[in-house]
Design a protein around this motif. Structure first.
Motif, mmCIF file in Angstrom:
data_model
loop_
_atom_site.group_PDB
_atom_site.id
_atom_site.type_symbol
_atom_site.label_atom_id
_atom_site.label_comp_id
_atom_site.label_asym_id
_atom_site.label_seq_id
_atom_site.Cartn_x
_atom_site.Cartn_y
_atom_site.Cartn_z
ATOM 1 N N MET A 93 8.048 40.572 -33.813
ATOM 2 C CA MET A 93 6.717 40.528 -34.060
ATOM 3 C C MET A 93 6.074 41.828 -34.152
ATOM 4 O O MET A 93 6.154 42.704 -33.183
ATOM 5 C CB MET A 93 6.012 39.641 -32.845
ATOM 6 C CG MET A 93 4.422 39.613 -33.070
ATOM 7 S SD MET A 93 3.854 38.831 -34.757
ATOM 8 C CE MET A 93 4.250 37.109 -34.419
ATOM 9 N N ALA A 94 5.267 42.001 -35.133
ATOM 10 C CA ALA A 94 4.787 43.379 -35.137
ATOM 11 C C ALA A 94 3.127 43.098 -35.905
ATOM 12 O O ALA A 94 2.908 42.244 -36.433
ATOM 13 C CB ALA A 94 5.527 44.417 -36.034
ATOM 14 N N PHE A 95 2.438 44.164 -35.785
ATOM 15 C CA PHE A 95 1.047 44.220 -36.177
ATOM 16 C C PHE A 95 0.860 43.373 -37.729
ATOM 17 O O PHE A 95 -0.152 42.991 -37.974
ATOM 18 C CB PHE A 95 0.274 45.440 -36.036
ATOM 19 C CG PHE A 95 0.735 46.345 -37.134
ATOM 20 C CD1 PHE A 95 0.151 46.743 -38.389
ATOM 21 C CD2 PHE A 95 1.869 47.296 -36.953
ATOM 22 C CE1 PHE A 95 0.360 47.574 -39.181
ATOM 23 C CE2 PHE A 95 2.280 48.394 -37.864
ATOM 24 C CZ PHE A 95 1.545 48.375 -39.038
ATOM 25 N N ASP A 96 1.773 43.958 -38.503
ATOM 26 C CA ASP A 96 1.744 43.318 -40.062
ATOM 27 C C ASP A 96 2.034 41.854 -40.115
ATOM 28 O O ASP A 96 1.497 41.331 -41.044
ATOM 29 C CB ASP A 96 2.589 44.100 -40.895
ATOM 30 C CG ASP A 96 4.059 43.890 -40.600
ATOM 31 O OD1 ASP A 96 4.413 43.546 -39.439
ATOM 32 O OD2 ASP A 96 4.815 43.793 -41.508
ATOM 33 N N LYS A 97 2.303 41.087 -39.078
ATOM 34 C CA LYS A 97 2.542 39.814 -39.173
ATOM 35 C C LYS A 97 1.838 39.131 -38.222
ATOM 36 O O LYS A 97 1.934 37.959 -37.873
ATOM 37 C CB LYS A 97 4.130 39.614 -38.788
ATOM 38 C CG LYS A 97 5.217 39.931 -39.628
ATOM 39 C CD LYS A 97 6.607 39.688 -39.338
ATOM 40 C CE LYS A 97 6.815 40.564 -38.045
ATOM 41 N NZ LYS A 97 7.138 42.012 -38.504
ATOM 42 N N MET A 98 0.664 39.662 -37.865
ATOM 43 C CA MET A 98 -0.551 39.058 -36.868
ATOM 44 C C MET A 98 -1.805 38.710 -37.642
ATOM 45 O O MET A 98 -1.742 39.423 -38.873
ATOM 46 C CB MET A 98 -0.845 40.042 -35.925
ATOM 47 C CG MET A 98 0.210 40.245 -34.675
ATOM 48 S SD MET A 98 -0.086 41.160 -33.492
ATOM 49 C CE MET A 98 1.560 41.251 -32.501
ATOM 50 N N ASP A 99 -2.680 38.020 -37.341
ATOM 51 C CA ASP A 99 -3.906 37.526 -37.745
ATOM 52 C C ASP A 99 -4.948 37.917 -36.931
ATOM 53 O O ASP A 99 -4.557 37.719 -35.758
ATOM 54 C CB ASP A 99 -3.836 36.414 -38.623
ATOM 55 C CG ASP A 99 -2.589 36.328 -39.789
ATOM 56 O OD1 ASP A 99 -3.101 36.725 -40.678
ATOM 57 O OD2 ASP A 99 -1.749 35.611 -39.648
ATOM 58 N N GLY A 100 -6.102 37.725 -37.351
ATOM 59 C CA GLY A 100 -7.292 37.839 -36.493
ATOM 60 C C GLY A 100 -7.447 38.778 -35.548
ATOM 61 O O GLY A 100 -6.893 40.026 -35.806
#
Length: 412
Positions: A93-100
């Protein structure tokens, strides 16, 4: 606009390193004229209904509308361009696969460490390396390959410095990272092996930087652990994202710009003699020169009307940047390379909350490479110029660029 119903959805390609964007652009432009700015598509991997956004406003909407997400609500087999795109382990998990809020908080921290000030502090050292790479290239003699013997070295060296990766260690993971980035992966086993190799390297690097901090991004982000923003797993994910996106796409753009100039001596001389134009020229090159087929596929969390169609909940939609940068509804004479253009800003680095956080770093590299090339060479021309070079340069990035040159006379 004439509307027609296509018998089958448009088949998106996965192998970005093989895509000739000239042909792709023509197809997508036809689709935009005859069907609309959002077109049904078949993705090379996964199941479910998918769309591609190929209009400027529509690409912006996909990238900024929080009803289109990059991660949440995805199953293990959502429609996508790559065989493995972070839908299950071992991909971190990394920032480019997060939302909101989660994504915003991490990007805010990352932006602080990738600020204009930080990037400018790297400029002198980056320029010195560029000059050394040029020295080595020139020593190879006329007809040497500018792409493989010069261009590809620059972004790798710069991103390695930023992350604190010793240059003699980059070969450990580079091939694995680029195979993933370019869609060369053809099986889940291959994807897992490649991703694990990169993960393991950055795990070791994080441990080393915790014990011996340096003046690099990983060391700086380690200082943010106490604030609860990052954990060790995410730091490894940051390394992977910045390595793949920061090296391969930047090398493709630089290669495309130099390909253009090597085939267009008048443009080369114009930029040599008018350096004040260079900032505008770089932005126009960024609009015209492709670096891939777009960005990460989004998933609709509810029904969304966009571009005259309704994208249903759980549909995938892929914003394709390159044709959006040629949308004649937005850009005057979009296929013309115009250094005085005052149309809307290009979307090369994305838009909205997921816009590329390293865009200032990429711009610095492009600016320093072009400055060095314009300083060192009195002339620069393709050794084997092609009649259809404008179509050829519309590839994702030239695999080779053999050139001849004359050098500027040394200043006394």
């Amino acid at each position: 606009m004439t509307t027609t119903t296509y018998p089958v959805p448009y088949p998106m390609q996965s192998r970005q390193d093989l895509i000739v964007a000239g042909a792709l652009e023509t197809e997508l432009e036809t689709l935009r004229h005859e069907y609309g700015p959002v077109v049904p598509a078949v993705m090379p991997f996964g199941e479910g209904r998918a769309w591609i956004a190929i209009g400027y406003a529509e690409v912006q909407q996909v990238m900024s509308d929080d009803r289109f997400v990059v991660w949440k609500h995805r199953g293990n087999n959502y429609p996508r361009l790559r065989h493995s795109e972070g839908h299950k382990p071992p991909f971190r998990m990394a920032f480019d696969k997060m939302d909101g809020p989660e994504q915003i908080a991490r990007r805010r921290v990352l932006a602080r460490h990738l600020s204009v000030r930080r990037v400018m502090s790297m400029r002198d050292e980056s320029r010195a390396k560029i000059e050394r790479f040029l020295d080595n290239f020139i020593a190879m003699g006329q007809g040497a390959d500018l792409m493989t013997q010069f261009v590809e070295h620059v972004p790798l060296s710069v991103i390695a410095d930023l992350l604190g990766v010793p240059e003699d260690e980059t070969d450990v993971f580079l091939e694995a990272a680029l195979d993933h980035m370019n869609g060369r992966i053809t099986s889940e086993e291959q994807a897992n092996a490649h991703i694990t190799k990169v993960n393991e390297y950055f795990d070791r690097l994080v441990a080393r930087r915790r014990a011996e901090p340096g003046d690099d991004l990983i060391s700086a982000l380690l200082g943010d652990l106490e604030g609860g923003i990052w954990d060790d797993e995410e730091l490894g994910g940051v390394g992977f994202v910045l390595l793949t996106a920061g090296h391969d796409s930047t090398a493709s753009i630089i290669g495309g710009i130099l390909y253009w100039l090597a085939h267009d001596p008048e443009r080369f001389q114009y930029l040599k003699n008018n350096r004040d134009v260079l900032p505008r020229a770089i932005e126009e090159f960024l609009r015209v020169v492709p670096a891939g087929t777009g960005t990460r596929v989004r998933i609709a969390t509810e029904d969304v009307e966009i571009g005259g169609v309704v994208v249903k909940k759980d549909d995938g939609i892929h914003p394709v940047v390159h044709p959006a940068n040629f949308d004649e509804r937005v850009f005057t004479n979009p296929r013309e390379l115009d250094f005085d253009r005052e149309d809307a800003p290009h979307l090369r680095f994305g838009f909205g909350p997921h816009a590329c956080p390293g865009n200032q770093l990429a711009r610095m590299e492009i600016r320093e490479v072009l400055g060095a090339v314009l300083d060192r060479f009195a002339t620069l021309e393709a050794a084997q110029p092609a009649e259809d070079w404008r179509e050829q340069m519309l590839m994702r990035g030239p695999k080779a660029l053999k050139v001849n040159w004359t050098l500027e006379e040394p200043r006394s």
